[in-house]
Scaffold this motif. Structure first.
Motif, PDB file in Angstrom:
ATOM      1  N   ALA A  25       0.853  -1.206   0.000  1.00 60.64           N
ATOM      2  CA  ALA A  25       0.000   0.000   0.000  1.00 60.64           C
ATOM      3  C   ALA A  25       0.884   1.250   0.000  1.00 60.64           C
ATOM      4  N   PRO A  26       0.380   2.352  -0.601  1.00 62.18           N
ATOM      5  CA  PRO A  26       1.157   3.600  -0.588  1.00 62.18           C
ATOM      6  C   PRO A  26       1.009   4.315   0.748  1.00 62.18           C
ATOM      7  N   SER A  27       2.018   5.069   1.147  1.00 64.55           N
ATOM      8  CA  SER A  27       1.906   5.887   2.362  1.00 64.55           C
ATOM      9  C   SER A  27       2.737   7.144   2.190  1.00 64.55           C
ATOM     10  N   ALA A  28       2.286   8.246   2.791  1.00 63.91           N
ATOM     11  CA  ALA A  28       3.046   9.499   2.700  1.00 63.91           C
ATOM     12  C   ALA A  28       4.454   9.249   3.232  1.00 63.91           C
ATOM     13  N   HIS A  29       5.453   9.699   2.494  1.00 65.22           N
ATOM     14  CA  HIS A  29       6.888   9.488   2.812  1.00 65.22           C
ATOM     15  C   HIS A  29       7.264   8.006   2.910  1.00 65.22           C
ATOM     16  N   ASN A  30       6.409   7.140   2.447  1.00 64.46           N
ATOM     17  CA  ASN A  30       6.621   5.691   2.583  1.00 64.46           C
ATOM     18  C   ASN A  30       6.881   5.321   4.042  1.00 64.46           C
ATOM     19  N   ALA A  31       6.129   5.979   4.934  1.00 66.16           N
ATOM     20  CA  ALA A  31       6.328   5.761   6.380  1.00 66.16           C
ATOM     21  C   ALA A  31       5.705   4.447   6.860  1.00 66.16           C
ATOM     22  N   LYS A 124       0.016  -3.815  -9.487  1.00 70.50           N
ATOM     23  CA  LYS A 124       0.799  -3.108 -10.512  1.00 70.50           C
ATOM     24  C   LYS A 124       0.915  -1.618 -10.203  1.00 70.50           C
ATOM     25  N   ARG A 125       0.253  -1.169  -9.143  1.00 60.62           N
ATOM     26  CA  ARG A 125       0.272   0.250  -8.800  1.00 60.62           C
ATOM     27  C   ARG A 125       1.611   0.691  -8.208  1.00 60.62           C
ATOM     28  N   SER A 126       2.082   1.841  -8.641  1.00 58.98           N
ATOM     29  CA  SER A 126       3.188   2.514  -7.945  1.00 58.98           C
ATOM     30  C   SER A 126       3.115   3.978  -8.340  1.00 58.98           C
ATOM     31  N   THR A 127       3.794   4.820  -7.594  1.00 56.94           N
ATOM     32  CA  THR A 127       3.857   6.239  -7.940  1.00 56.94           C
ATOM     33  C   THR A 127       4.866   6.387  -9.075  1.00 56.94           C
ATOM     34  N   ASN A 128       4.540   7.210 -10.075  1.00 58.46           N
ATOM     35  CA  ASN A 128       5.478   7.399 -11.183  1.00 58.46           C
ATOM     36  C   ASN A 128       5.870   8.874 -11.260  1.00 58.46           C
ATOM     37  N   ARG A 129       7.158   9.167 -10.990  1.00 56.50           N
ATOM     38  CA  ARG A 129       7.628  10.557 -10.931  1.00 56.50           C
ATOM     39  C   ARG A 129       8.376  10.975 -12.194  1.00 56.50           C
ATOM     40  N   ASN A 130       8.224  10.217 -13.292  1.00 55.58           N
ATOM     41  CA  ASN A 130       8.802  10.625 -14.571  1.00 55.58           C
ATOM     42  C   ASN A 130       8.019  11.791 -15.158  1.00 55.58           C
ATOM     43  N   PRO A 196      17.036   7.992  -5.764  1.00 57.64           N
ATOM     44  CA  PRO A 196      16.567   7.445  -7.059  1.00 57.64           C
ATOM     45  C   PRO A 196      15.046   7.335  -7.115  1.00 57.64           C
ATOM     46  N   GLN A 197      14.435   6.919  -5.991  1.00 57.12           N
ATOM     47  CA  GLN A 197      12.974   6.769  -5.977  1.00 57.12           C
ATOM     48  C   GLN A 197      12.298   8.107  -6.255  1.00 57.12           C
ATOM     49  N   MET A 198      12.874   9.199  -5.700  1.00 53.29           N
ATOM     50  CA  MET A 198      12.253  10.519  -5.864  1.00 53.29           C
ATOM     51  C   MET A 198      12.772  11.248  -7.096  1.00 53.29           C
ATOM     52  N   TYR A 274       0.325   8.250 -12.136  1.00 56.17           N
ATOM     53  CA  TYR A 274      -0.013   9.410 -11.302  1.00 56.17           C
ATOM     54  C   TYR A 274       1.145   9.721 -10.357  1.00 56.17           C
ATOM     55  N   HIS A 275       1.080  10.932  -9.779  1.00 55.88           N
ATOM     56  CA  HIS A 275       2.128  11.391  -8.856  1.00 55.88           C
ATOM     57  C   HIS A 275       1.533  12.459  -7.938  1.00 55.88           C
ATOM     58  N   PRO A 276       1.436  12.185  -6.616  1.00 58.29           N
ATOM     59  CA  PRO A 276       0.850  13.178  -5.699  1.00 58.29           C
ATOM     60  C   PRO A 276       1.752  14.401  -5.478  1.00 58.29           C
ATOM     61  N   PHE A 277       1.112  15.538  -5.261  1.00 60.28           N
ATOM     62  CA  PHE A 277       1.787  16.797  -4.902  1.00 60.28           C
ATOM     63  C   PHE A 277       1.076  17.361  -3.683  1.00 60.28           C
ATOM     64  N   SER A 278       1.371  16.809  -2.520  1.00 66.86           N
ATOM     65  CA  SER A 278       0.598  17.173  -1.327  1.00 66.86           C
ATOM     66  C   SER A 278       0.878  18.589  -0.823  1.00 66.86           C
ATOM     67  N   ILE A 279       2.024  19.160  -1.187  1.00 65.38           N
ATOM     68  CA  ILE A 279       2.424  20.424  -0.553  1.00 65.38           C
ATOM     69  C   ILE A 279       1.383  21.529  -0.663  1.00 65.38           C
ATOM     70  N   MET A 315      11.874   1.238  -7.337  1.00 62.79           N
ATOM     71  CA  MET A 315      10.668   0.894  -6.579  1.00 62.79           C
ATOM     72  C   MET A 315      10.898   1.216  -5.100  1.00 62.79           C
ATOM     73  N   SER A 316       9.816   1.533  -4.423  1.00 62.22           N
ATOM     74  CA  SER A 316       9.915   1.821  -2.989  1.00 62.22           C
ATOM     75  C   SER A 316      10.010   0.504  -2.212  1.00 62.22           C
ATOM     76  N   ASN A 317      10.683   0.546  -1.070  1.00 63.47           N
ATOM     77  CA  ASN A 317      10.834  -0.664  -0.244  1.00 63.47           C
ATOM     78  C   ASN A 317       9.710  -0.766   0.786  1.00 63.47           C
ATOM     79  N   ARG A 318       9.630  -1.934   1.411  1.00 64.62           N
ATOM     80  CA  ARG A 318       8.642  -2.127   2.480  1.00 64.62           C
ATOM     81  C   ARG A 318       9.263  -2.856   3.650  1.00 64.62           C
ATOM     82  N   LYS A 319       8.697  -2.585   4.850  1.00 65.33           N
ATOM     83  CA  LYS A 319       9.092  -3.333   6.050  1.00 65.33           C
ATOM     84  C   LYS A 319       8.479  -4.728   5.966  1.00 65.33           C
TER      85      LYS A 319
HETATM   86  C1  LIG Z   1      -1.502  10.463   1.528  1.00 67.19           C
HETATM   87  C2  LIG Z   1      -0.305  10.377   0.615  1.00 67.19           C
HETATM   88  C3  LIG Z   1       0.372  11.541   0.254  1.00 67.19           C
HETATM   89  C4  LIG Z   1       1.486  11.476  -0.598  1.00 67.19           C
HETATM   90  N1  LIG Z   1       2.112  12.650  -0.967  1.00 67.19           N
HETATM   91  C5  LIG Z   1       3.176  12.591  -1.826  1.00 67.19           C
HETATM   92  C6  LIG Z   1       3.795  13.794  -2.284  1.00 67.19           C
HETATM   93  O1  LIG Z   1       3.418  14.904  -1.914  1.00 67.19           O
HETATM   94  N2  LIG Z   1       4.834  13.698  -3.148  1.00 67.19           N
HETATM   95  C7  LIG Z   1       5.293  12.476  -3.606  1.00 67.19           C
HETATM   96  O2  LIG Z   1       6.249  12.449  -4.392  1.00 67.19           O
HETATM   97  N3  LIG Z   1       4.700  11.304  -3.191  1.00 67.19           N
HETATM   98  C8  LIG Z   1       3.666  11.341  -2.322  1.00 67.19           C
HETATM   99  N4  LIG Z   1       3.047  10.191  -1.936  1.00 67.19           N
HETATM  100  C9  LIG Z   1       3.503   8.906  -2.498  1.00 67.19           C
HETATM  101  C10 LIG Z   1       4.401   8.152  -1.516  1.00 67.19           C
HETATM  102  O3  LIG Z   1       5.669   8.758  -1.429  1.00 67.19           O
HETATM  103  C11 LIG Z   1       4.512   6.713  -2.010  1.00 67.19           C
HETATM  104  O4  LIG Z   1       3.228   6.106  -1.925  1.00 67.19           O
HETATM  105  C12 LIG Z   1       5.474   5.857  -1.212  1.00 67.19           C
HETATM  106  O5  LIG Z   1       6.792   6.361  -1.341  1.00 67.19           O
HETATM  107  C13 LIG Z   1       5.457   4.388  -1.699  1.00 67.19           C
HETATM  108  O6  LIG Z   1       5.773   4.311  -3.063  1.00 67.19           O
HETATM  109  P1  LIG Z   1       4.759   3.696  -4.137  1.00 67.19           P
HETATM  110  O7  LIG Z   1       3.524   4.543  -4.124  1.00 67.19           O
HETATM  111  O8  LIG Z   1       5.490   3.784  -5.448  1.00 67.19           O
HETATM  112  O9  LIG Z   1       4.457   2.282  -3.727  1.00 67.19           O
HETATM  113  C14 LIG Z   1       1.937  10.216  -1.085  1.00 67.19           C
HETATM  114  C15 LIG Z   1       1.240   9.051  -0.713  1.00 67.19           C
HETATM  115  C16 LIG Z   1       0.137   9.129   0.114  1.00 67.19           C
HETATM  116  C17 LIG Z   1      -0.600   7.855   0.484  1.00 67.19           C
END
Ligand SMILES: Cc1cc2nc3c(=O)[nH]c(=O)nc-3n(C[C@H](O)[C@H](O)[C@H](O)COP(=O)(O)O)c2cc1C
Length: 327
Positions: A25-31, A124-130, A196-198, A274-279, A315-319
């Motif tokens: 699952a995705p998480s902010a900052h991959n926390a 197959k989902r991941s964040t794509n920052r290209n 590299p991930q970012m 897709y690529h989130p921009f939460s700021i 790709m992002s890592n996981r615990k």
């Molecule tokens: C609520 C939420 C906010 C996020 N905000 C950002 C963001 O502002 N910028 C960004 O580059 N990625 C953002 N992400 C993506 C995460 O960094 C990413 O899900 C995580 O590193 C795991 O990578 P993956 O989505 O490729 O599996 C966000 C993800 C979530 C769930």
């Protein structure tokens, strides 16, 4: 059950495949703030979140609840892939620092039982920052995203807002502190994000480390360099989405997190990325502008959508599962 999976104390072996897959699952900052507590009945799991374990610059816990919603929806969509049906019971009760988010209960999927077309795409989902191409979204994709509560806008209308948010973020010590907490130099680290991930070049990484050392960028010139990079990438995309919630209550944010995850898998299933921009939503002064420009009363997530010719650079890592289990 996948026999190659390592057994984990307290977890029903029939659920190991599903729980391991759901950790993607995705998480902010991959926390990865989720904690899983197996109950003695062998089919139910409590899902918790610890406020002490997370983001200092998330004062209203928006990212936390969105992330936990995304985690639950990942479980829901993955379940049929492991021949399981799942019942979700939201709890959203807080005791001290612990947030008891939901209970999930698994049972065997009945033959011919209900499945979801998105289940085939969830892994197959991941964040794509290209950089994205100019290909427009299909009308079908636009309709599906609107049905999930997204407003679709031309990215250019958010250019000034994003520039302001980016510059303010880089000048904000709490924002820089959050980035520092989750930045990982070791590409094998189980959580957080790497350069590299970012997609950070060596020069940008050096500037980032300088900001970590100083506490902020403290330089209008550097702030401008960073914001220009962010904004150029965003405005070049064919579309941006703003996801809205009914309000900022835990229940509404949790629901929004589930819809956010479904939106992202829907995009992947349609052949887009897709690529989130939460700021722009994190920043208190720009969030109301996002609301106004996108006509969404309570915006909770902003992301660009498009097509990319390239997969994510890393790709992002996981615990591992054992590290997120509560006894
Ligand atoms: C609520 C939420 C906010 C996020 N905000 C950002 C963001 O502002 N910028 C960004 O580059 N990625 C953002 N992400 C993506 C995460 O960094 C990413 O899900 C995580 O590193 C795991 O990578 P993956 O989505 O490729 O599996 C966000 C993800 C979530 C769930």
């Amino acid at each position: 059950m996948d026999t190659a999976l390592e057994s984990v104390a307290g977890v029903n072996p029939d659920h190991l495949g599903l729980l391991n897959a759901s950790l993607r699952a995705p998480s902010a900052h991959n926390a990865q703030p989720w904690k899983i507590k197996p109950l003695p009945d062998g089919k139910t799991y409590e899902l918790h979140y610890d406020h002490n374990d997370y983001l200092p610059d998330d004062p209203d816990d928006r990212d936390a609840y969105l992330t936990m919603g995304a985690f639950v929806e990942t479980i829901v969509l993955e379940a049929p892939n492991f021949n399981l049906a799942v019942t979700v019971t939201p709890k959203l009760s807080r005791t001290g620092d612990d947030l008891f988010v939901a209970e999930v209960s698994f049972s065997p999927l009945a033959p011919g039982g209900q499945t979801d077309p998105l289940s085939a795409w969830v892994s197959k989902r991941s964040t794509n920052r290209n950089h994205y191409t100019k290909d427009a979204l299909t009308p079908e994709l636009e309709t599906s995203l609107k049905d999930l509560g997204n407003a679709l806008v031309e990215p250019k209308i958010l250019k000034d807002v994003l520039t302001e948010a980016s510059m303010k973020s880089w000048a904000n010590p709490r924002f820089v502190h959050d980035l520092k907490v989750w930045y990982r130099s070791d590409k094998h680290a189980g959580d957080g994000y790497t350069s590299p991930q970012m997609h950070l070049s060596p020069v940008v990484t050096a500037a980032l480390k300088f900001a970590f050392w100083r506490g902020n960028l403290k330089s209008k010139f550097m702030e401008r360099i960073y914001s220009t990079r962010d904004v150029a990438m965003f405005t070049a995309a064919p579309k941006a989405a703003v996801l809205s919630a009914t309000d900022m209550s835990p229940a509404a944010l949790f629901d929004a997190g589930r819809r956010l995850f479904r939106s992202w898998v829907t995009i992947i299933a349609a052949g887009y990325v897709y690529h989130p921009f939460s700021i722009a939503i994190d920043e208190k002064s720009t969030a109301p502008q996002v609301a106004k420009l996108s006509n969404t009363p309570v915006p909770v997530a902003l992301y660009r959508i498009g097509k990319s010719n390239k997969p994510p650079r890393a790709m992002s890592n996981r615990k591992p599962l054992k590290d997120v289990l509560l006894s």
